[in-house]
Design an enzyme around this catalytic site. Sequence first.
Site, PDB file in Angstrom:
ATOM      1  N   THR A  68      38.858  46.502  22.975  1.00 50.28           N
ATOM      2  CA  THR A  68      39.017  45.187  23.601  1.00 50.28           C
ATOM      3  C   THR A  68      37.665  44.498  23.747  1.00 50.28           C
ATOM      4  O   THR A  68      36.677  45.134  24.091  1.00 50.28           O
ATOM      5  CB  THR A  68      39.610  45.362  25.014  1.00 50.28           C
ATOM      6  OG1 THR A  68      40.815  46.091  24.931  1.00 50.28           O
ATOM      7  CG2 THR A  68      39.847  44.012  25.682  1.00 50.28           C
ATOM      8  N   ARG A 111      54.823  46.910  26.170  1.00 48.61           N
ATOM      9  CA  ARG A 111      53.700  47.479  26.911  1.00 48.61           C
ATOM     10  C   ARG A 111      52.582  46.452  27.061  1.00 48.61           C
ATOM     11  O   ARG A 111      52.201  45.773  26.126  1.00 48.61           O
ATOM     12  CB  ARG A 111      53.175  48.710  26.182  1.00 48.61           C
ATOM     13  CG  ARG A 111      51.957  49.392  26.836  1.00 48.61           C
ATOM     14  CD  ARG A 111      50.656  48.953  26.224  1.00 48.61           C
ATOM     15  NE  ARG A 111      49.513  49.756  26.719  1.00 48.61           N
ATOM     16  CZ  ARG A 111      48.247  49.472  26.462  1.00 48.61           C
ATOM     17  NH1 ARG A 111      47.934  48.414  25.736  1.00 48.61           N
ATOM     18  NH2 ARG A 111      47.279  50.239  26.937  1.00 48.61           N
ATOM     19  N   VAL A 112      52.056  46.342  28.276  1.00 51.33           N
ATOM     20  CA  VAL A 112      50.877  45.525  28.556  1.00 51.33           C
ATOM     21  C   VAL A 112      49.856  46.424  29.233  1.00 51.33           C
ATOM     22  O   VAL A 112      50.191  47.163  30.165  1.00 51.33           O
ATOM     23  CB  VAL A 112      51.222  44.320  29.454  1.00 51.33           C
ATOM     24  CG1 VAL A 112      49.953  43.596  29.884  1.00 51.33           C
ATOM     25  CG2 VAL A 112      52.158  43.359  28.725  1.00 51.33           C
ATOM     26  N   GLY A 113      48.631  46.385  28.766  1.00 51.45           N
ATOM     27  CA  GLY A 113      47.587  47.223  29.333  1.00 51.45           C
ATOM     28  C   GLY A 113      46.783  46.524  30.403  1.00 51.45           C
ATOM     29  O   GLY A 113      47.259  45.613  31.089  1.00 51.45           O
ATOM     30  N   ASP A 114      45.531  46.920  30.524  1.00 53.41           N
ATOM     31  CA  ASP A 114      44.683  46.394  31.594  1.00 53.41           C
ATOM     32  C   ASP A 114      44.114  45.012  31.303  1.00 53.41           C
ATOM     33  O   ASP A 114      43.792  44.261  32.222  1.00 53.41           O
ATOM     34  CB  ASP A 114      43.525  47.358  31.849  1.00 53.41           C
ATOM     35  CG  ASP A 114      42.581  47.469  30.652  1.00 53.41           C
ATOM     36  OD1 ASP A 114      43.085  47.633  29.527  1.00 53.41           O
ATOM     37  OD2 ASP A 114      41.354  47.410  30.835  1.00 53.41           O
ATOM     38  N   THR A 141      36.861  48.308  29.097  1.00 51.42           N
ATOM     39  CA  THR A 141      37.458  48.534  27.787  1.00 51.42           C
ATOM     40  C   THR A 141      37.819  50.002  27.681  1.00 51.42           C
ATOM     41  O   THR A 141      37.172  50.848  28.292  1.00 51.42           O
ATOM     42  CB  THR A 141      36.483  48.136  26.659  1.00 51.42           C
ATOM     43  OG1 THR A 141      37.123  48.284  25.383  1.00 51.42           O
ATOM     44  CG2 THR A 141      35.226  48.979  26.673  1.00 51.42           C
ATOM     45  N   GLY A 142      38.867  50.299  26.923  1.00 51.93           N
ATOM     46  CA  GLY A 142      39.269  51.688  26.762  1.00 51.93           C
ATOM     47  C   GLY A 142      40.761  51.872  26.894  1.00 51.93           C
ATOM     48  O   GLY A 142      41.544  50.998  26.509  1.00 51.93           O
ATOM     49  N   ASP A 143      41.154  53.015  27.433  1.00 53.42           N
ATOM     50  CA  ASP A 143      42.566  53.354  27.601  1.00 53.42           C
ATOM     51  C   ASP A 143      43.144  52.521  28.738  1.00 53.42           C
ATOM     52  O   ASP A 143      43.026  52.862  29.906  1.00 53.42           O
ATOM     53  CB  ASP A 143      42.703  54.847  27.893  1.00 53.42           C
ATOM     54  CG  ASP A 143      44.141  55.279  28.119  1.00 53.42           C
ATOM     55  OD1 ASP A 143      45.057  54.431  28.039  1.00 53.42           O
ATOM     56  OD2 ASP A 143      44.365  56.478  28.385  1.00 53.42           O
ATOM     57  N   GLY A 144      43.786  51.426  28.375  1.00 57.97           N
ATOM     58  CA  GLY A 144      44.262  50.477  29.371  1.00 57.97           C
ATOM     59  C   GLY A 144      45.277  51.026  30.337  1.00 57.97           C
ATOM     60  O   GLY A 144      45.335  50.606  31.496  1.00 57.97           O
TER      61      GLY A 144
END
Length: 345
Positions: A205, A233-236, A256-259
């Site tokens: 991201t 699915r929606v992440g961070d 940034t990363g694993d949301g």
Amino acid sequence: MARKWNLPFLLLPLVLGIPLVRGSNPLPLVVNTWPFKNATEAAWWTLVSGGSALDAVEKGCAMCEKEQCGGTVGFGGSPDEVGETTLDAMIMDGTAMDVGAVGGLRRIKNAIGVARKVLEHTTHTLLVGDSATKFAVSMGFTSEDLSTNTSRALHSDWLSRNCQPNYWRNVIPDPSKYCGPYKPPDFLEQNNRAHKEVDIHSHDTIGMVVIHKTGHTAAGTSTNGLKFKIPGRVGDSPIPGAGAYADDMAGAAAATGDGDTLLRFLPSYQAVEYMRGGDDPARACQKVISRIQKYYPKFFGAVICANVTGSYGAACNRLPTFTQFSFMVYNSLHNQAIEEKVDCM
């Protein structure tokens, strides 16, 4: 890592009537995740051309959307389980504490631009899915296919590998061996949470923070999300305080990363609060990573932080395949965008 300037020291020449040496003030400042140099430069030139911090964030993230940075921002990347690319983005004004965001945006390439319209033309914070697309079209954006030959090939290859990796658990058939459709079993076994090894290149991201020369702050994100995610699915990234956060009283941060993991800890909000409490940006970022490590020691993630005096820093969680995090910096002390690296902890 941090670059720090003491605000009282910077103000002393003004108090004594001595002009500051040109270039001694680090503001304005642009910091963004990953070595996305063109995005950094787009934000910087927006600032020096008279644009606001909010303008700079929008232009910087929009550049990454256009260039499909890393294949993880913008159209043509990260197809979901059914092969569709959808986009998430947010933008935050740290002066007014206004936010605009979109999640699961379909068929619109300029997600950060739509997020800006949500901020400016509604009293809402987040619009999602097909309704977000309808809103975007009403704002003048063009509806078009976000898939490309590249994203279609990624999806086809994933199907040929029995849909591996995927993000299902506690379903039948066994998601580690077979494609769906899946359904819950008649009896759910309570087992320990399994950790999935992650591809760090599926999470790049762009998160950007900007400190204007006036001290006004802004932050934003844009992403096409997780490769092969479950549709919906929606992440961070589009969530204020998770993907990014800004407050003129303290500073700004982005993650940034694993949301799915980051979202549970509101790392950007937490980093800004640590800075408000007196921590320098590097220490604030480190404390955020440490907090998540206690629960998810193998998570993939990084945070960038900047305070209103122009100090900045970053931190990341060390993994066997991720030992350093690269980020971009442009301030008035540099004559170009600089890639910096921080060792993960």
